[in-house]
Scaffold this motif. Structure first.
Motif, PDB file in Angstrom:
ATOM      1  N   SER A   1       0.840  -1.191   0.000  1.00 46.02           N
ATOM      2  CA  SER A   1       0.000   0.000   0.000  1.00 46.02           C
ATOM      3  C   SER A   1       0.875   1.241   0.000  1.00 46.02           C
ATOM      4  O   SER A   1       2.047   1.200   0.388  1.00 46.02           O
ATOM      5  CB  SER A   1      -0.936   0.020   1.213  1.00 46.02           C
ATOM      6  OG  SER A   1      -0.198   0.187   2.403  1.00 46.02           O
ATOM      7  N   ILE A   2       0.283   2.344  -0.434  1.00 48.08           N
ATOM      8  CA  ILE A   2       0.955   3.647  -0.447  1.00 48.08           C
ATOM      9  C   ILE A   2       0.002   4.671   0.138  1.00 48.08           C
ATOM     10  O   ILE A   2      -1.157   4.762  -0.281  1.00 48.08           O
ATOM     11  CB  ILE A   2       1.366   4.069  -1.872  1.00 48.08           C
ATOM     12  CG1 ILE A   2       2.337   3.046  -2.486  1.00 48.08           C
ATOM     13  CG2 ILE A   2       2.000   5.463  -1.853  1.00 48.08           C
ATOM     14  CD1 ILE A   2       2.584   3.263  -3.951  1.00 48.08           C
ATOM     15  N   GLU A   3       0.466   5.432   1.104  1.00 42.18           N
ATOM     16  CA  GLU A   3      -0.338   6.495   1.704  1.00 42.18           C
ATOM     17  C   GLU A   3       0.352   7.826   1.461  1.00 42.18           C
ATOM     18  O   GLU A   3       1.578   7.928   1.568  1.00 42.18           O
ATOM     19  CB  GLU A   3      -0.523   6.250   3.205  1.00 42.18           C
ATOM     20  CG  GLU A   3      -1.300   4.980   3.512  1.00 42.18           C
ATOM     21  CD  GLU A   3      -1.328   4.656   4.992  1.00 42.18           C
ATOM     22  OE1 GLU A   3      -0.523   5.269   5.737  1.00 42.18           O
ATOM     23  OE2 GLU A   3      -2.135   3.813   5.410  1.00 42.18           O
ATOM     24  N   ILE A   4      -0.433   8.854   1.147  1.00 44.31           N
ATOM     25  CA  ILE A   4       0.087  10.195   0.914  1.00 44.31           C
ATOM     26  C   ILE A   4      -0.356  11.093   2.060  1.00 44.31           C
ATOM     27  O   ILE A   4      -1.539  11.125   2.419  1.00 44.31           O
ATOM     28  CB  ILE A   4      -0.416  10.766  -0.424  1.00 44.31           C
ATOM     29  CG1 ILE A   4       0.036   9.883  -1.594  1.00 44.31           C
ATOM     30  CG2 ILE A   4       0.105  12.198  -0.623  1.00 44.31           C
ATOM     31  CD1 ILE A   4      -0.470  10.344  -2.939  1.00 44.31           C
TER      32      ILE A   4
ATOM     33  N   ILE B   1      -3.984  11.985   3.176  1.00 46.37           N
ATOM     34  CA  ILE B   1      -4.712  12.567   2.041  1.00 46.37           C
ATOM     35  C   ILE B   1      -5.289  11.493   1.126  1.00 46.37           C
ATOM     36  O   ILE B   1      -6.423  11.584   0.664  1.00 46.37           O
ATOM     37  CB  ILE B   1      -3.780  13.486   1.204  1.00 46.37           C
ATOM     38  CG1 ILE B   1      -3.214  14.604   2.090  1.00 46.37           C
ATOM     39  CG2 ILE B   1      -4.515  14.069   0.004  1.00 46.37           C
ATOM     40  CD1 ILE B   1      -4.249  15.512   2.686  1.00 46.37           C
ATOM     41  N   LYS B   2      -4.511  10.428   0.926  1.00 43.91           N
ATOM     42  CA  LYS B   2      -4.905   9.455  -0.097  1.00 43.91           C
ATOM     43  C   LYS B   2      -4.228   8.129   0.177  1.00 43.91           C
ATOM     44  O   LYS B   2      -3.090   8.093   0.687  1.00 43.91           O
ATOM     45  CB  LYS B   2      -4.502   9.976  -1.483  1.00 43.91           C
ATOM     46  CG  LYS B   2      -5.092   9.263  -2.665  1.00 43.91           C
ATOM     47  CD  LYS B   2      -4.736  10.010  -3.952  1.00 43.91           C
ATOM     48  CE  LYS B   2      -5.463   9.406  -5.144  1.00 43.91           C
ATOM     49  NZ  LYS B   2      -5.172  10.140  -6.396  1.00 43.91           N
ATOM     50  N   THR B   3      -4.927   7.019  -0.126  1.00 45.24           N
ATOM     51  CA  THR B   3      -4.359   5.672  -0.010  1.00 45.24           C
ATOM     52  C   THR B   3      -4.479   4.958  -1.345  1.00 45.24           C
ATOM     53  O   THR B   3      -5.534   4.996  -1.987  1.00 45.24           O
ATOM     54  CB  THR B   3      -5.081   4.859   1.078  1.00 45.24           C
ATOM     55  OG1 THR B   3      -4.959   5.539   2.334  1.00 45.24           O
ATOM     56  CG2 THR B   3      -4.492   3.465   1.208  1.00 45.24           C
TER      57      THR B   3
ATOM     58  N   LYS C   1      -1.620   0.756  -6.011  1.00 43.11           N
ATOM     59  CA  LYS C   1      -0.834   0.668  -7.242  1.00 43.11           C
ATOM     60  C   LYS C   1       0.329   1.641  -7.193  1.00 43.11           C
ATOM     61  O   LYS C   1       0.322   2.603  -6.420  1.00 43.11           O
ATOM     62  CB  LYS C   1      -1.714   0.960  -8.449  1.00 43.11           C
ATOM     63  CG  LYS C   1      -2.428   2.304  -8.398  1.00 43.11           C
ATOM     64  CD  LYS C   1      -3.401   2.442  -9.543  1.00 43.11           C
ATOM     65  CE  LYS C   1      -4.139   3.792  -9.475  1.00 43.11           C
ATOM     66  NZ  LYS C   1      -5.106   3.943 -10.561  1.00 43.11           N
ATOM     67  N   ASN C   2       1.325   1.390  -8.030  1.00 43.74           N
ATOM     68  CA  ASN C   2       2.536   2.212  -7.973  1.00 43.74           C
ATOM     69  C   ASN C   2       2.527   3.369  -8.965  1.00 43.74           C
ATOM     70  O   ASN C   2       3.521   4.065  -9.113  1.00 43.74           O
ATOM     71  CB  ASN C   2       3.789   1.363  -8.155  1.00 43.74           C
ATOM     72  CG  ASN C   2       3.795   0.628  -9.479  1.00 43.74           C
ATOM     73  OD1 ASN C   2       2.891   0.793 -10.307  1.00 43.74           O
ATOM     74  ND2 ASN C   2       4.812  -0.190  -9.674  1.00 43.74           N
ATOM     75  N   ASN C   3       1.393   3.568  -9.654  1.00 39.12           N
ATOM     76  CA  ASN C   3       1.230   4.725 -10.530  1.00 39.12           C
ATOM     77  C   ASN C   3       0.053   5.536  -9.972  1.00 39.12           C
ATOM     78  O   ASN C   3      -1.088   5.091  -9.998  1.00 39.12           O
ATOM     79  CB  ASN C   3       0.950   4.289 -11.975  1.00 39.12           C
ATOM     80  CG  ASN C   3       0.717   5.472 -12.882  1.00 39.12           C
ATOM     81  OD1 ASN C   3      -0.419   5.829 -13.177  1.00 39.12           O
ATOM     82  ND2 ASN C   3       1.807   6.076 -13.351  1.00 39.12           N
ATOM     83  N   ILE C   4       0.355   6.726  -9.450  1.00 42.89           N
ATOM     84  CA  ILE C   4      -0.635   7.468  -8.686  1.00 42.89           C
ATOM     85  C   ILE C   4      -0.941   8.805  -9.349  1.00 42.89           C
ATOM     86  O   ILE C   4      -0.024   9.567  -9.698  1.00 42.89           O
ATOM     87  CB  ILE C   4      -0.138   7.713  -7.249  1.00 42.89           C
ATOM     88  CG1 ILE C   4       0.177   6.381  -6.559  1.00 42.89           C
ATOM     89  CG2 ILE C   4      -1.173   8.488  -6.436  1.00 42.89           C
ATOM     90  CD1 ILE C   4       0.789   6.539  -5.193  1.00 42.89           C
TER      91      ILE C   4
ATOM     92  N   PHE D   1       4.448  13.656   1.844  1.00 40.11           N
ATOM     93  CA  PHE D   1       5.133  12.446   2.275  1.00 40.11           C
ATOM     94  C   PHE D   1       4.430  11.231   1.686  1.00 40.11           C
ATOM     95  O   PHE D   1       3.199  11.176   1.626  1.00 40.11           O
ATOM     96  CB  PHE D   1       5.107  12.313   3.804  1.00 40.11           C
ATOM     97  CG  PHE D   1       5.975  13.297   4.526  1.00 40.11           C
ATOM     98  CD1 PHE D   1       7.320  13.022   4.726  1.00 40.11           C
ATOM     99  CD2 PHE D   1       5.456  14.481   5.003  1.00 40.11           C
ATOM    100  CE1 PHE D   1       8.128  13.923   5.403  1.00 40.11           C
ATOM    101  CE2 PHE D   1       6.252  15.389   5.681  1.00 40.11           C
ATOM    102  CZ  PHE D   1       7.595  15.110   5.884  1.00 40.11           C
ATOM    103  N   LEU D   2       5.237  10.253   1.292  1.00 38.60           N
ATOM    104  CA  LEU D   2       4.725   8.950   0.866  1.00 38.60           C
ATOM    105  C   LEU D   2       5.111   7.919   1.916  1.00 38.60           C
ATOM    106  O   LEU D   2       6.283   7.795   2.288  1.00 38.60           O
ATOM    107  CB  LEU D   2       5.328   8.541  -0.480  1.00 38.60           C
ATOM    108  CG  LEU D   2       4.939   9.362  -1.703  1.00 38.60           C
ATOM    109  CD1 LEU D   2       5.816   8.976  -2.882  1.00 38.60           C
ATOM    110  CD2 LEU D   2       3.476   9.158  -2.054  1.00 38.60           C
ATOM    111  N   LYS D   3       4.120   7.179   2.395  1.00 39.97           N
ATOM    112  CA  LYS D   3       4.386   6.057   3.287  1.00 39.97           C
ATOM    113  C   LYS D   3       4.168   4.793   2.481  1.00 39.97           C
ATOM    114  O   LYS D   3       3.042   4.448   2.124  1.00 39.97           O
ATOM    115  CB  LYS D   3       3.460   6.093   4.499  1.00 39.97           C
ATOM    116  CG  LYS D   3       3.725   4.987   5.501  1.00 39.97           C
ATOM    117  CD  LYS D   3       2.844   5.161   6.726  1.00 39.97           C
ATOM    118  CE  LYS D   3       3.114   4.102   7.769  1.00 39.97           C
ATOM    119  NZ  LYS D   3       2.277   4.274   8.969  1.00 39.97           N
ATOM    120  N   ILE D   4       5.266   4.113   2.170  1.00 41.35           N
ATOM    121  CA  ILE D   4       5.244   2.964   1.266  1.00 41.35           C
ATOM    122  C   ILE D   4       5.442   1.700   2.083  1.00 41.35           C
ATOM    123  O   ILE D   4       6.464   1.530   2.754  1.00 41.35           O
ATOM    124  CB  ILE D   4       6.351   3.097   0.200  1.00 41.35           C
ATOM    125  CG1 ILE D   4       6.193   4.426  -0.553  1.00 41.35           C
ATOM    126  CG2 ILE D   4       6.332   1.911  -0.753  1.00 41.35           C
ATOM    127  CD1 ILE D   4       7.421   4.830  -1.338  1.00 41.35           C
TER     128      ILE D   4
END
Length: 535
Positions: free
Chosen positions: A488-491, A499-501, A504-507, A518-521
């Motif tokens: 997962s990726i969280e912004i 802001i956003k979850t 996929k790796n293309n956001i 910040f990206l939490k990967i």
């Protein structure tokens, strides 16, 4: 350290004959130590024992209680015993020269050491008036906190703590002892309501008057303001550096007077903190002169070994506690050196910088008298935001820089393996500071960088996954490439808000406002925090 607000002028008369002095009576042994070794929980909490186990620290005779019959014997000689230390194994009393000789001759006494450094009293050639300590101007991982840092954002960012918070490290499971003056309003003010409501204030004690009274409004508020820098919280206005830590609050400093007994109050507080199993001690106090000039220190004494409090502070570090101290505010004075126990090599000493990263003129200089680099590093202590009672306020002094750093230390300790040496963590903090490998006498190794230090400390000894983010800066889309599959990726925005979850790796980031994010990967075995810029 009456380096708190302005210094009061105290006059007194010294008795010309049979003058007493404060001495420490060291005992030879601890006859009942076997009982302690057979049942350590009689003296230390499980949390304290766990800290030692995790760090490979064995129990020693220092940990055993002081022999009560020895204290009784001293009292039977006619002395009043209010303060004693199990670590140093002895008691403090006021005694005349003849009484000191009597004490030294007791069969259970090893030796007697006076606190006096200047027997003739009077002004020593390097003695100056004290400075202000601050001037008030206006792996336990918690569920991710999304904070609006308000006015505290810049000082959090200067030392790169926000990324630790985004990663989920806000001090949960860590215990901090704040040893200072009193803590008025902490039990009632809305700025500390979050701590109270969540059961984060675990206890406290007033070692000055030997009572539980730490909140009395007559007590100096220095301790409250220092606590606020770490644990204060006002929704959408301010967030401290370790808002989810637990706290013990200990009073050891009477701001109205300066007496050598205060060194013992601090040691007693540190011993109690150890009993409770604290992880970090934060103190913005220090000593080099007293109301009775016989007890004054000179720079040669600032070697980290001479003063009683420096010896006590080192013992606290040897129990596995991360001890932070303010460097002091004498930078503009003839005496411009760090005060004790900030002179101790094992203590992590914090100096002050401005919002722009320049040395605060008042921040005291190192090195210590043995040439050890002090301070170890710096954080913002000029016009630093904190809270008091129900509102945000500002204050200046290394008193504020120190707790700001102590909160970052607690978050860092939460983030790493429990068995990582505290000395290793101190070394990494120095190595990741802004000036390293260089240093100077006012900044030490420079501005601390907590998230960078976290990145260099391995939790599982697994190689950190390599991440590529492109384009960066980005207008419409960002692509994220990792060596391991992404779960997962969280912004998060600059305020730490989610802001956003994505999975996929293309956001698509076209709808985001311009700025830093910040990206939490998350991969299968790691969580990585990276930054990107939206154009």
């Amino acid at each position: 350290m009456r380096k708190i607000f302005t210094i009061l002028s105290v006059s007194f008369s010294l008795i010309a004959t049979a003058q007493t002095e404060l001495v420490f009576v060291f005992f030879k042994d601890k006859p009942n130590k076997a009982a302690f070794y057979s049942n350590p929980l009689s003296e230390l909490s499980q949390k304290s024992l766990d800290r030692r186990t995790n760090l490979g620290i064995t129990l020693s005779d220092q940990d055993a209680p002081i022999e009560p019959t020895y204290i009784t014997n001293i009292q039977n000689l006619g002395f009043t015993v209010d303060d004693y230390s199990k670590w140093l194994n002895g008691v403090a009393v006021n005694a005349t020269p003849a009484q000191i000789q009597t004490l030294s001759q007791q069969s259970y006494v090893d030796h007697v050491e006076s606190f006096v450094r200047n027997p003739n009293g009077g002004k020593r050639k390097d003695k100056i008036e004290k400075f202000k300590e601050f001037s008030q101007e206006s792996a336990n991982r918690n569920a991710l906190a999304t904070f609006n840092y308000g006015v505290g954002l810049a000082q959090i960012d200067q030392v790169n703590i926000r990324a630790l918070h985004v990663a989920g490290f806000t001090g949960t499971g860590m215990t901090i002892a704040v040893i200072d003056t009193g803590f008025p309003s902490v039990n009632t003010g809305s700025a500390f309501k979050r701590l109270r409501d969540n059961g984060k204030i675990k206890g406290g004690y007033n070692f000055i008057n030997k009572t539980d009274d730490i909140y009395n409004q007559s007590l100096n508020s220095h301790g409250t303001v220092c606590l606020g820098t770490i644990g204060g919280y006002l929704d959408n206005q301010f967030v401290g550096t370790a808002p989810d830590a637990d706290f013990y609050l200990y009073a050891s400093e009477n701001a109205g007077i300066e007496i050598p007994e205060e060194q013992l109050y601090w040691i007693e507080a540190a011993e109690e903190a150890d009993r409770k199993g604290v992880d970090v001690i934060s103190t913005s106090l220090g000593y080099n002169e007293f109301d009775d000039s016989r007890y004054d220190y000179v720079y040669a004494d600032m070697n980290g070994k001479t003063s009683f409090i420096a010896r006590g502070a080192q013992l606290a570090t040897e129990k596995g506690i991360f001890v932070t101290f303010a460097a002091g505010n004498d930078g503009n004075n003839p005496w411009h050196f760090v005060a004790t126990p900030a002179d101790n090599e094992k203590v992590f000493t914090i100096g002050s910088v401005t919002a722009q990263g320049n040395s605060s003129s008042f921040s005291s200089y190192g090195p210590n008298a043995d040439g050890v680099v002090k301070p170890d590093g710096v954080t913002r202590g000029s016009e630093t935001f904190t809270v008091y009672n129900n509102q945000v306020t500002q204050a200046s002094g290394t008193s504020l820089a120190n707790p700001l750093a102590a909160g970052g230390v607690a978050c860092l300790l939460q983030s790493v393996s429990k068995n990582i040496s505290r000395e290793d963590i101190k070394t990494r903090l120095r190595q990741n500071a802004s000036l390293y490998p260089n240093y100077n006498d006012q900044k030490g190794y420079g501005i601390l960088n907590f998230y960078k230090t976290y990145q260099t400390l391995s939790v599982t000894d697994v190689k950190k996954t390599q991440v590529k983010i492109y384009p960066n800066p980005a207008k419409n889309f960002i692509n994220i490439s990792t060596e391991k599959p992404i779960q997962s990726i969280e912004i998060y925005d600059v305020l730490g808000r989610l802001i956003k979850t994505e999975t996929k790796n293309n956001i698509n980031v076209s709808q985001l406002a311009k700025g830093n994010y910040f990206l939490k990967i998350k991969t299968r075995d790691q969580e990585l925090i990276e930054k990107f810029i939206k154009e």
